[in-house]
Design an enzyme around this catalytic site. Structure first.
Site, PDB file in Angstrom:
ATOM      1  N   ASN A 125       4.738 -16.923  32.973  1.00 20.67           N
ATOM      2  CA  ASN A 125       4.231 -16.589  31.305  1.00 20.67           C
ATOM      3  C   ASN A 125       3.419 -17.100  30.485  1.00 20.67           C
ATOM      4  O   ASN A 125       2.319 -17.951  31.676  1.00 20.67           O
ATOM      5  CB  ASN A 125       5.519 -17.338  31.279  1.00 20.67           C
ATOM      6  CG  ASN A 125       5.086 -19.086  30.923  1.00 20.67           C
ATOM      7  OD1 ASN A 125       6.144 -19.145  31.848  1.00 20.67           O
ATOM      8  ND2 ASN A 125       4.799 -19.396  30.223  1.00 20.67           N
ATOM      9  N   THR A 150       1.742 -19.591  28.087  1.00 24.48           N
ATOM     10  CA  THR A 150       2.015 -20.865  27.166  1.00 24.48           C
ATOM     11  C   THR A 150       1.911 -20.819  25.693  1.00 24.48           C
ATOM     12  O   THR A 150       0.051 -20.881  25.675  1.00 24.48           O
ATOM     13  CB  THR A 150       2.082 -22.004  28.016  1.00 24.48           C
ATOM     14  OG1 THR A 150       2.999 -21.725  29.017  1.00 24.48           O
ATOM     15  CG2 THR A 150       3.041 -23.147  27.542  1.00 24.48           C
ATOM     16  N   LYS A 170       5.562 -18.472  26.959  1.00 26.33           N
ATOM     17  CA  LYS A 170       7.128 -19.212  26.771  1.00 26.33           C
ATOM     18  C   LYS A 170       6.487 -20.222  25.033  1.00 26.33           C
ATOM     19  O   LYS A 170       5.618 -20.012  25.195  1.00 26.33           O
ATOM     20  CB  LYS A 170       6.911 -20.386  27.821  1.00 26.33           C
ATOM     21  CG  LYS A 170       7.445 -21.599  27.020  1.00 26.33           C
ATOM     22  CD  LYS A 170       7.542 -22.526  27.862  1.00 26.33           C
ATOM     23  CE  LYS A 170       7.700 -24.046  28.204  1.00 26.33           C
ATOM     24  NZ  LYS A 170       7.363 -24.852  29.365  1.00 26.33           N
ATOM     25  N   LYS A 184       6.497 -22.663  22.630  1.00 24.94           N
ATOM     26  CA  LYS A 184       7.013 -24.115  21.434  1.00 24.94           C
ATOM     27  C   LYS A 184       7.543 -23.875  20.378  1.00 24.94           C
ATOM     28  O   LYS A 184       6.416 -24.005  19.451  1.00 24.94           O
ATOM     29  CB  LYS A 184       5.768 -24.869  22.117  1.00 24.94           C
ATOM     30  CG  LYS A 184       4.938 -25.308  23.166  1.00 24.94           C
ATOM     31  CD  LYS A 184       6.454 -26.570  23.810  1.00 24.94           C
ATOM     32  CE  LYS A 184       5.754 -26.594  25.820  1.00 24.94           C
ATOM     33  NZ  LYS A 184       6.409 -27.854  26.317  1.00 24.94           N
ATOM     34  N   ASP A 219      10.753 -23.201  24.359  1.00 23.97           N
ATOM     35  CA  ASP A 219      11.024 -24.660  24.254  1.00 23.97           C
ATOM     36  C   ASP A 219      10.950 -25.637  23.582  1.00 23.97           C
ATOM     37  O   ASP A 219      10.174 -25.484  22.381  1.00 23.97           O
ATOM     38  CB  ASP A 219       9.933 -24.765  25.817  1.00 23.97           C
ATOM     39  CG  ASP A 219      10.134 -26.245  26.480  1.00 23.97           C
ATOM     40  OD1 ASP A 219      11.347 -27.320  26.080  1.00 23.97           O
ATOM     41  OD2 ASP A 219       9.405 -26.398  27.217  1.00 23.97           O
ATOM     42  N   ASN A 248      12.162 -29.361  23.701  1.00 23.74           N
ATOM     43  CA  ASN A 248      11.426 -30.372  25.035  1.00 23.74           C
ATOM     44  C   ASN A 248      12.426 -31.437  23.999  1.00 23.74           C
ATOM     45  O   ASN A 248      12.736 -32.514  23.591  1.00 23.74           O
ATOM     46  CB  ASN A 248       9.927 -30.807  24.205  1.00 23.74           C
ATOM     47  CG  ASN A 248       9.207 -29.420  25.136  1.00 23.74           C
ATOM     48  OD1 ASN A 248       8.253 -29.375  24.933  1.00 23.74           O
ATOM     49  ND2 ASN A 248       8.995 -30.063  26.042  1.00 23.74           N
ATOM     50  N   GLU A 308      15.021 -23.597  26.363  1.00 22.51           N
ATOM     51  CA  GLU A 308      14.642 -23.991  27.069  1.00 22.51           C
ATOM     52  C   GLU A 308      14.871 -26.064  27.005  1.00 22.51           C
ATOM     53  O   GLU A 308      14.672 -25.815  26.081  1.00 22.51           O
ATOM     54  CB  GLU A 308      13.566 -24.121  28.006  1.00 22.51           C
ATOM     55  CG  GLU A 308      12.895 -25.108  29.353  1.00 22.51           C
ATOM     56  CD  GLU A 308      11.573 -25.181  29.566  1.00 22.51           C
ATOM     57  OE1 GLU A 308      10.747 -26.400  30.090  1.00 22.51           O
ATOM     58  OE2 GLU A 308      11.292 -23.586  29.327  1.00 22.51           O
ATOM     59  N   ASP A 311      16.151 -28.381  31.339  1.00 25.60           N
ATOM     60  CA  ASP A 311      14.065 -29.153  32.251  1.00 25.60           C
ATOM     61  C   ASP A 311      13.758 -30.871  32.088  1.00 25.60           C
ATOM     62  O   ASP A 311      14.305 -31.110  33.004  1.00 25.60           O
ATOM     63  CB  ASP A 311      12.821 -28.463  31.006  1.00 25.60           C
ATOM     64  CG  ASP A 311      12.111 -29.630  31.835  1.00 25.60           C
ATOM     65  OD1 ASP A 311      11.332 -29.923  32.636  1.00 25.60           O
ATOM     66  OD2 ASP A 311      10.638 -29.390  30.409  1.00 25.60           O
ATOM     67  N   LYS A 338       9.564 -28.874  38.315  1.00 20.19           N
ATOM     68  CA  LYS A 338       7.752 -29.182  38.193  1.00 20.19           C
ATOM     69  C   LYS A 338       7.767 -30.039  39.719  1.00 20.19           C
ATOM     70  O   LYS A 338       8.911 -31.222  40.055  1.00 20.19           O
ATOM     71  CB  LYS A 338       7.702 -29.929  36.879  1.00 20.19           C
ATOM     72  CG  LYS A 338       7.868 -29.304  36.067  1.00 20.19           C
ATOM     73  CD  LYS A 338       7.774 -29.346  34.302  1.00 20.19           C
ATOM     74  CE  LYS A 338       7.946 -28.646  33.136  1.00 20.19           C
ATOM     75  NZ  LYS A 338       8.106 -29.344  32.107  1.00 20.19           N
TER      76      LYS A 338
END
Length: 336
Positions: free
Chosen positions: A92, A94, A116, A118, A149, A151, A177, A200, A224
């Site tokens: 992907n 980012t 993806k 953020k 994502d 986070n 995510e 994640d 990861k």
């Protein structure tokens, strides 16, 4: 990619030499945009009989957590890795927290069919996130996939509201995510939204990375190499979780990305594009040949440090800080 890279050769401490490491370097490179709340990425590269590996835990990680990253680097530098079952992997693009117009340009130029995005950053409110996602979906066009994502930034109620708006903006999200920090919170969100939930931080920063799967708190997991302690350990986590996996970057240089492609290449199933296109976020790279996606794919291969990238101008502060971290993390590794 040389850019503003600083790469300095260091003497190999006995603790690493005893483990087969014969070369050591410390590096620093600015990012093209502020990402993960940092503007400069730093780390070390280690060489052993298997090749070059990377150790680059973030600065808010203590020696115990950083020791898992060190275990991954030692594996990558000294051990043969599992065989790959594919020669290339989809990736992907980012999209950091940037204005919608910039996000559109990034995606359109990437050649990737998955993005993806953020979201939930202190510098961006939900309206900004929605605009960014809409721009990304437009740049991808029909058939493109958008994932977001957060986070771990939201509570449950905020997550449910935000996911609904972002899902509509994307014309259907591939997944969200880590919308919330805790496993229980993830499970509650998952029960209330139709968008698949990916874990994640609840995998890579957990004492038990499989707990999120046992709790039914995620539809898929993000893995990861460095945070999980190496390629083999990551494969074990995927097998134990029994969920689809997305292989992603820990904001690595091409050295770390190369090892991550080996993980992605070795997975029995690869249903989702990997988050391994992040070298574009660096203003320089330690590798002789940077691992950058072409046509939305990366080859499954390791990268080597460019010998000409080493500089003779020492950076005493950079070396001191990272040798101190290394000593503490070696001690933590020995204590496990």
């Amino acid at each position: 990619m040389s850019g503003a890279l600083r790469l300095h050769r260091l003497a190999v401490p006995a603790a690493l030499a005893d483990r087969g490491i014969d070369e050591l370097g410390v590096w620093s490179v600015p990012l093209t945009v502020r990402f993960r709340r940092i503007e400069v990425r730093e780390g070390m590269v280690l060489h052993g009989p298997a090749g070059w590996a990377e150790w680059s835990p973030f600065w808010d990680y203590d020696p115990v957590e950083s020791a898992s990253w060190l275990r991954a680097a030692l594996e990558g530098a000294t051990e043969e890795l599992p065989d790959a079952v594919r020669d290339e992997v989809p990736v992907n693009v980012t999209v950091p927290v940037v204005p919608a117009a910039v996000a559109h340009e990034l995606v359109a130029a990437s050649g990737c069919r998955t993005a993806k995005v953020k979201v939930a950053d202190p510098r961006s409110d939900l309206a900004d996130d929605v605009a960014r996602v809409e721009a990304v979906a437009d740049a991808l066009g029909p058939g493109g996939r958008v994932r977001v994502d957060a986070n771990a930034a939201w509570d449950v109620e905020t997550a449910v509201r935000a996911i609904g708006r972002l899902d509509r903006a994307a014309g259907g999200l591939e997944y969200v995510e880590q919308p919330c920090p805790g496993v229980d919170e993830l499970a509650r969100v998952r029960r209330r939204v139709e968008v698949p939930v990916a874990a994640d931080e609840s995998v890579r920063r957990a004492e038990d990375p499989v707990a999120v799967a046992r709790a039914g708190a995620a539809d898929l997991i993000v893995v990861k190499v460095q945070p999980l302690g190496g390629v083999r350990r990551a494969l074990e986590v995927v097998e134990a979780a029994g969920l689809p996996a997305v292989v992603s970057s820990a904001l690595d240089t091409s050295i770390g990305i190369g090892l991550a492609t080996r993980l992605a290449g070795a997975l029995p199933r690869l249903d989702h594009a990997c988050g391994l296109g992040t070298v574009r976020l660096f203003r320089g790279d330690v590798a002789a040949s940077s691992l950058l996606p072409t046509g939305g794919v990366l080859p499954v291969r390791r990268a080597d440090v460019d010998p000409s990238a080493f500089t003779d101008e020492p950076d005493a502060d950079l070396a001191r800080r990272w040798l101190g971290r290394l000593e503490a993390s070696c001690a933590a590794l020995e204590g496990r």
